[in-house]
Motif scaffolding. Structure first.
Motif, short mmCIF file in Angstrom:
data_model
loop_
_atom_site.label_atom_id
_atom_site.label_comp_id
_atom_site.label_asym_id
_atom_site.label_seq_id
_atom_site.Cartn_x
_atom_site.Cartn_y
_atom_site.Cartn_z
N HIS A 73 32.99 -35.31 -1.76
CA HIS A 73 32.60 -36.39 -2.67
C HIS A 73 32.18 -35.75 -3.98
N ASP A 74 32.56 -36.35 -5.11
CA ASP A 74 32.12 -35.79 -6.39
C ASP A 74 31.04 -36.68 -7.00
N PRO A 75 29.87 -36.11 -7.26
CA PRO A 75 28.79 -36.88 -7.88
C PRO A 75 29.19 -37.33 -9.28
N THR A 76 29.02 -38.61 -9.57
CA THR A 76 29.27 -39.12 -10.91
C THR A 76 28.01 -39.83 -11.38
N GLU A 77 28.10 -41.13 -11.65
CA GLU A 77 26.91 -41.88 -12.08
C GLU A 77 25.83 -41.84 -11.01
#
Length: 339
Positions: free
Chosen positions: A212-216
């Motif tokens: 998973h890529d952390p965004t907002e």
């Protein structure tokens, strides 16, 4: 309120999925940023992800490409194609040229082709809005919800990479006035070149049970999303989370928690304990730093009484940060700076 919908409001949106299609193996779900579509007669799966971006004014085109491609990469696929929908607040040719050149150059760097989209002027906006749909293919889809108890949690590069670049560009004067040196700000602005996790995902995907890529909302929101998607408890120690000195300086100057703000550039991966060394060696060979920040445990929120105490109907999945329970994703701490 600016930002992502909360889990309950989002559930209403995700419930509207249109006609059933058996070829959709992974569809809309909280914590899943990409869909998986099984192609008839093909050994590969088509992965599709969409994201808008508007608030990072100085680099909206560059970041929009990376954010969309990151979701595809974090699902185990190689991003290949993009559609680009661009809304502009006016017909300013220089602004239009700047955004489109950013998109073109970044797509070329990532190796994706822009295959279509839409462009129009929308005077109700006060800044450009890029909405990207990225597509790619894989022979092994990696879902956010694939974690298993005992897995270790790896984070590449560091928390708040994207936010650091935004603070050093859009909020440069405020950071400078708060005591951040010009040298630090120049270095931090360079983080824009590191927001892609396509190389990170390619290096670790064979060992990962989930990515998973952390965004907002940053790392904390990503952890909540993965915990809920996998119905597990993610136990993390703050001191083990890598935070670069430039990130610390810019975030401290403006009172931002680096774990709770835009995090593109980092990849969160769950890896079985017997494959951690393999994953880290693969990342190191690609020139990517990574740290083990915690572990996956069985879902403690299955206790209905405990869930009711915090007012949640959706009780699956929780996060423990230094032992403190986090049941809801935080609002990104950069938003108050724009308001």
């Amino acid at each position: 309120m600016t930002g992502k919908l909360g889990p309950e409001a989002l559930a209403e949106v995700l419930a509207a999925t249109g006609a059933d299609d058996p070829s959709v193996s992974t569809g809309p779900a909280y914590g899943e940023d990409a869909a998986a579509i099984d192609l008839a007669g093909a050994a590969e799966t088509l992965v599709v992800a969409a994201d808008p971006l508007s608030l990072a004014a100085d680099a909206v085109g560059e970041l929009a490409v990376h954010v969309a491609c990151n979701d595809v990469a974090a699902s185990g696929a190689d991003p290949r194609w993009l559609t680009h929908t661009l809304f502009l607040p006016d017909d300013d040719s220089e602004r239009r040229r700047t955004v489109t050149e950013q998109v073109d150059e970044t797509a070329s760097e990532v190796g994706v082709a822009i295959v279509g989209g839409h462009t129009e002027v929308l005077p109700a906006l006060d800044r450009p809005l890029c909405s990207m749909t990225a597509l790619g293919t894989t022979d092994r889809f990696v879902a956010s919800g694939g974690t298993e108890p005992g897995d270790r949690l790896l984070l590449t590069k560091g928390a708040g990479i994207e936010a650091t670049a935004i603070l050093a560009t859009d909020f440069r004067e405020a950071c400078r006035d708060a005591g951040v040196s010009a040298e630090t700000l120049d270095s931090a602005a360079g983080f824009l070149t590191e927001v892609s996790v396509v190389p990170d995902a390619a290096a670790v995907r064979e060992a990962a049970t989930a990515m998973h890529d952390p965004t907002e909302g940053g790392l904390l929101t990503a952890l909540v999303e993965v915990a809920r998607a996998s119905e597990t408890t993610l136990a993390v120690e703050r001191d083990r989370v890598p935070v670069r000195p430039e990130t610390r300086a810019c975030c401290d100057a403006l009172g931002v928690d680096p774990l709770a703000t835009f995090g593109s550039g980092a990849l969160l991966a769950a890896v079985p304990p017997d494959r951690v060394d393999e994953a880290r060696e693969s990342l190191s060979a690609a020139g990517i730093d990574a740290g083990v920040i915690g572990e996956v445990r069985a879902d403690e929120s299955a206790d209905r009484d405990d869930a009711a105490a915090v007012g949640r109907d959706d009780t699956a999945g929780t996060v423990r940060l230094d032992g403190d329970r986090i049941a809801e994703p935080p609002r990104d701490e950069l938003y108050p700076l724009w308001e």
